[in-house]
Design a protein around this motif. Structure first.
Motif, mmCIF file in Angstrom:
data_model
loop_
_atom_site.group_PDB
_atom_site.id
_atom_site.type_symbol
_atom_site.label_atom_id
_atom_site.label_comp_id
_atom_site.label_asym_id
_atom_site.label_seq_id
_atom_site.Cartn_x
_atom_site.Cartn_y
_atom_site.Cartn_z
ATOM 1 N N ARG A 561 0.831 -1.210 0.000
ATOM 2 C CA ARG A 561 0.000 0.000 0.000
ATOM 3 C C ARG A 561 0.867 1.262 0.000
ATOM 4 O O ARG A 561 0.457 2.307 -0.528
ATOM 5 C CB ARG A 561 -0.946 0.006 1.199
ATOM 6 C CG ARG A 561 -2.004 -1.090 1.123
ATOM 7 C CD ARG A 561 -3.171 -0.840 2.060
ATOM 8 N NE ARG A 561 -4.060 0.201 1.540
ATOM 9 C CZ ARG A 561 -5.191 0.569 2.119
ATOM 10 N NH1 ARG A 561 -5.560 -0.016 3.265
ATOM 11 N NH2 ARG A 561 -5.958 1.509 1.603
ATOM 12 N N ALA A 562 2.043 1.175 0.576
ATOM 13 C CA ALA A 562 2.959 2.321 0.524
ATOM 14 C C ALA A 562 3.432 2.590 -0.897
ATOM 15 O O ALA A 562 3.916 3.692 -1.197
ATOM 16 C CB ALA A 562 4.165 2.080 1.436
ATOM 17 N N HIS A 563 3.275 1.598 -1.789
ATOM 18 C CA HIS A 563 3.641 1.747 -3.207
ATOM 19 C C HIS A 563 2.401 1.700 -4.103
ATOM 20 O O HIS A 563 2.481 1.274 -5.256
ATOM 21 C CB HIS A 563 4.629 0.662 -3.622
ATOM 22 C CG HIS A 563 6.008 0.857 -3.058
ATOM 23 N ND1 HIS A 563 6.385 0.370 -1.835
ATOM 24 C CD2 HIS A 563 7.090 1.517 -3.557
ATOM 25 C CE1 HIS A 563 7.640 0.698 -1.603
ATOM 26 N NE2 HIS A 563 8.090 1.385 -2.617
ATOM 27 N N LYS A 564 1.278 2.143 -3.584
ATOM 28 C CA LYS A 564 0.041 2.154 -4.358
ATOM 29 C C LYS A 564 0.236 2.911 -5.676
ATOM 30 O O LYS A 564 0.701 4.059 -5.673
ATOM 31 C CB LYS A 564 -1.070 2.811 -3.542
ATOM 32 C CG LYS A 564 -2.399 2.948 -4.281
ATOM 33 C CD LYS A 564 -3.419 3.724 -3.453
ATOM 34 C CE LYS A 564 -4.689 3.970 -4.249
ATOM 35 N NZ LYS A 564 -5.658 4.794 -3.513
ATOM 36 N N TYR A 565 -0.108 2.230 -6.775
ATOM 37 C CA TYR A 565 0.004 2.768 -8.144
ATOM 38 C C TYR A 565 1.447 3.111 -8.521
ATOM 39 O O TYR A 565 1.670 3.690 -9.594
ATOM 40 C CB TYR A 565 -0.874 4.005 -8.343
ATOM 41 C CG TYR A 565 -2.346 3.782 -8.165
ATOM 42 C CD1 TYR A 565 -2.963 2.574 -8.506
ATOM 43 C CD2 TYR A 565 -3.158 4.795 -7.643
ATOM 44 C CE1 TYR A 565 -4.322 2.390 -8.344
ATOM 45 C CE2 TYR A 565 -4.530 4.613 -7.482
ATOM 46 C CZ TYR A 565 -5.106 3.402 -7.831
ATOM 47 O OH TYR A 565 -6.470 3.220 -7.667
ATOM 48 N N ALA A 566 2.392 2.749 -7.672
ATOM 49 C CA ALA A 566 3.776 3.110 -7.979
ATOM 50 C C ALA A 566 4.748 2.014 -7.526
ATOM 51 O O ALA A 566 5.587 2.258 -6.663
ATOM 52 C CB ALA A 566 4.121 4.441 -7.288
ATOM 53 N N PRO A 567 4.660 0.787 -8.071
ATOM 54 C CA PRO A 567 3.817 0.386 -9.205
ATOM 55 C C PRO A 567 2.645 -0.522 -8.821
ATOM 56 O O PRO A 567 2.005 -1.069 -9.695
ATOM 57 C CB PRO A 567 4.811 -0.412 -10.043
ATOM 58 C CG PRO A 567 5.628 -1.142 -9.015
ATOM 59 C CD PRO A 567 5.737 -0.201 -7.834
#
Length: 709
Positions: A561-567
């Protein structure tokens, strides 16, 4: 309008277990069993696998100018169907319906015989039955066999023609209109001109019906047509977290030239578009972060599944803030898909392929893949297809011997015919039928050597993959592995009140051999992560296993979740529920009682969430403790003015850090780093970090602990 009969052929059937199929059987010695069912549910066939012959007698009063079809929607696994003597056909596959025109075979009194063959698969690296988890899985009792007629056969009438198939999807939305593509197959007994009425009627909301008419000429046999129609004032199907799942009843009515109704076909559909863009899902053009779980068969005995159980599972999934479930290497009963449509819950649909299959089965696998897509095509809940789960050399998942693991590693990283040939071709077959949905070639491909799909990672359970910290190292080295993470987790026991239904209540008198052989427990791994030693009773030990499971879930979900959409585009833990009484990776047990780990998982999937990326599990006294704090918002409203209070206490309950961070986030945006915890602990024991989120709906508290030596 004429009424076309549909007569169910469930109820009591005669059945005989046989060594071989023959022209005649001794029905005087037959058993009796209700259908639908699995033959092992009969007391005399409890451990049987192999060949069984079923017999059903029924009466039928023929109606003038009516055609009659016999439909057998679900049989495990190979079957031959006879009606009044002649063979109607043979079939392979458990979820793919068979249909036969029996107009000229029916008599006032009829004898239906179905020969069924469902052996146990012996060759686990060259399987021949396309049954997925039912033939080979570490999450089902291996002594069970699914053989039987698991969906009730039925007879259905029509006129001289009927709609054999209709595949419908939304091409695009233009303003308030939906452009619908309809591919319709009409089977006719003779040449004729027909008027085809295609009607869209609101099913779960108020609105106007819209009807379109086409005139067609049909020849004897199957006739395929394709149309595009625009539905005005279209109401879109949404997931429960984005809106309302509007559904339409689609009716295809065949009319003779003078208006007589020849056939009427109905289905429930949703108007929606779905696409993946760089592994990020978009529903009706809206980006959606996927949160969910893998689901096993609702019950090992799929024939016995009740609507109440399906509804309970969906209630629990929505209660845990899930918007997707992965139907893991099997096909569910039809009621599951209807319920998901109505609940606004997405489904990731696997082909029932699990681990390795014989090369000779490729044509049949492709036929069944096409059949699965056609069967489930109209369900708006079905968001994507997956051709194969883990096409690797797997015999025993608990095996950690490096020599025995070598074929698995080779097939994962270097070459697997099942993945590189079979699945590549299967993906093409599916895409040729379904141009709208995303297709994963094979689930669990590591992002190595130019390959890669969704990630399976079990650090913190399988010791060969290391601790949960191995996941941190892996995603730093291979960040694209975070794109879609669909398996991670740890085993845990059910709550004590249900655990004692199938095991001793005495912690020190557990029959570990039976629990391993029949109830999925991996005792050596369980004892490695949550040793029984030191626990006073079964209840405290069970809680420890659930606590470890919760810890593993949060560790993975925080980083993703800390990298939501990234990636990262989505997270699915393994797994949701138990298909039979067991000790395994589930958060909901067989009786649908949530474990404590279910509620912790629900917290991890909250739409508005705050977490910390604690850098270690253990510190030396005086060592620097660091933890970035992140804030994530999955809702469609921007958040401003919230705050996160971070407090760290040592084992003597002394406060060694306190700070309040401002928390803001755009609507459905990436995670935001709001601050960092930085301190040192000088007292041995445990250090506790408490994060409290306020000003963004209900107050939320997230607690982390680390050891200090």
């Amino acid at each position: 309008m004429p009424k076309f009969r549909r007569e169910e052929l469930g109820g009591a059937w005669a059945l005989c277990a046989v060594d071989r199929f023959a022209d005649a059987y001794d029905w005087a010695r037959a058993l009796t069993m209700d259908v639908p069912s699995h033959w092992q549910q009969h007391g005399d066939l409890a451990g049987y696998a192999g060949k069984v012959v079923y017999r059903r007698e029924f009466v039928w009063k023929a109606a003038k100018d009516r055609r009659v079809r016999l439909v057998l929607p679900g049989i495990f696994y190979w079957s031959t169907v006879r009606l009044n003597g002649p063979v109607l056909g043979t079939h392979e596959g458990y979820f793919d319906p068979q249909a036969y025109d029996v107009t000229d075979v029916l008599a006032p009194r009829n004898e239906l015989i179905v020969e069924v063959d469902c052996p146990d698969e012996k060759d686990k690296v060259g399987k021949k039955m396309i049954t997925g988890v039912y033939s080979h899985w570490d999450c089902l009792d291996p002594t069970t066999n699914p053989g039987g007629i698991w969906l009730a056969p039925y007879l259905v009438e029509s006129g001289f023609a009927h709609t054999a198939e209709a595949l419908v999807h939304t091409e695009a939305f233009t303003g308030a209109c939906a452009r619908q593509r309809e591919r319709v197959t009409i089977a006719s007994a003779r040449a004729a001109r027909l008027i085809v009425e295609i009607e869209y009627t609101p099913a779960n909301f108020r609105g106007d019906a819209h009807t379109f008419r086409e005139t067609v000429d049909v020849a004897p046999g199957d006739n395929r047509f394709e149309w595009m129609h625009t539905v005005p004032e279209a109401r879109k199907w949404w997931t429960h977290d984005l809106g309302f799942p509007h559904l339409y009843t689609l009716t295809i009515r065949l009319l003779a030239e003078r208006g007589a109704v020849v056939d009427e076909w109905t289905d429930e559909i949703g108007l929606r578009t779905a696409r993946f863009d760089n592994w990020i899902f978009h529903l009706n053009g809206e980006r959606l972060f996927l949160k969910g779980s893998n689901v096993p068969p609702t019950d090992t005995r799929i024939a016995t599944v009740q609507q109440a159980t399906i509804d309970r599972d969906i209630e629990l999934a929505l209660g845990a803030h899930m918007n997707i479930q992965r139907v893991h290497a099997h096909v569910e009963p039809p009621a599951t898909y209807r319920a998901a449509d109505r609940a606004g819950l997405l489904l990731w649909q696997d082909m029932p392929l699990q681990w390795l299959y014989a090369r000779e089965k490729m044509p049949e696998i492709h036929r069944q893949a096409r059949a699965m897509v056609r069967l489930l095509y109209n369900h708006p809940s079905v968001a994507m297809w997956c051709c194969h789960n883990e096409p690797f050399h797997v015999v025993e998942t608990k095996e950690e011997n490096p020599v025995k693991l070598a074929p698995t590693v080779f097939s994962m990283i270097v070459y697997s015919w099942n993945r590189d040939v079979l699945d590549t071709e299967t993906k093409r077959e599916i895409e040729a039928i379904d141009p709208q949905r995303f297709v994963i070639r094979s689930s669990g491909e590591l992002p190595l050597l130019g390959k890669g799909s969704d990630l399976h990672f079990y650090g913190g359970w399988y010791r060969v993959q290391g601790t949960h910290r191995a996941f941190d190292k892996f995603i730093r080295r291979f960040p694209k592995g975070m794109r879609l993470v669909s398996e991670f987790g740890a085993q845990s026991f059910p709550n004590v009140e249900n655990a004692v239904r199938f095991m001793s209540a005495d912690l020190h008198n557990l029959d570990l051999k039976t629990l391993e052989d029949r109830r999925s427990l991996q005792p050596e791994l369980m004892d490695h992560w949550t040793p029984r030693e030191g626990h006073r009773d079964l209840a405290t030990y069970i809680q420890a296993t659930q606590d470890w499971q919760s810890f593993i879930h949060r560790h993975y979900i925080d980083r993703l979740r800390a990298h939501k959409y990234a990636p990262c585009g989505g997270i699915l833990n393994f797994m949701f529920s138990d298909p039979n009484p067991a000790i395994q990776w589930s958060v909901v047990d067989y009786w649908r009682t949530p474990k404590s780990s279910y509620f912790k998982l629900a917290d991890c999937f909250r739409p508005i969430y705050v977490g910390a990326l604690v850098d270690k599990d253990e510190y030396r006294r005086g060592e620097r403790i660091a933890a970035p704090v992140f804030f994530v918002n999955d809702t469609r409203k921007a958040i401003d003015g919230a705050e996160v209070e971070a407090v760290v206490r040592d084992d003597e309950n002394r406060e060694i850090f306190r700070r309040t961070f401002a928390a803001w986030a755009s609507a459905d945006g990436p995670a935001v780093r709001v601050g960092e915890v930085e301190t040192r602990a000088h007292v041995a024991g445990f250090v506790t970090l408490t994060l409290t989120l306020r000003g963004a709906g209900d107050e939320f508290v997230n607690v982390y602990r680390a050891r200090v030596r």
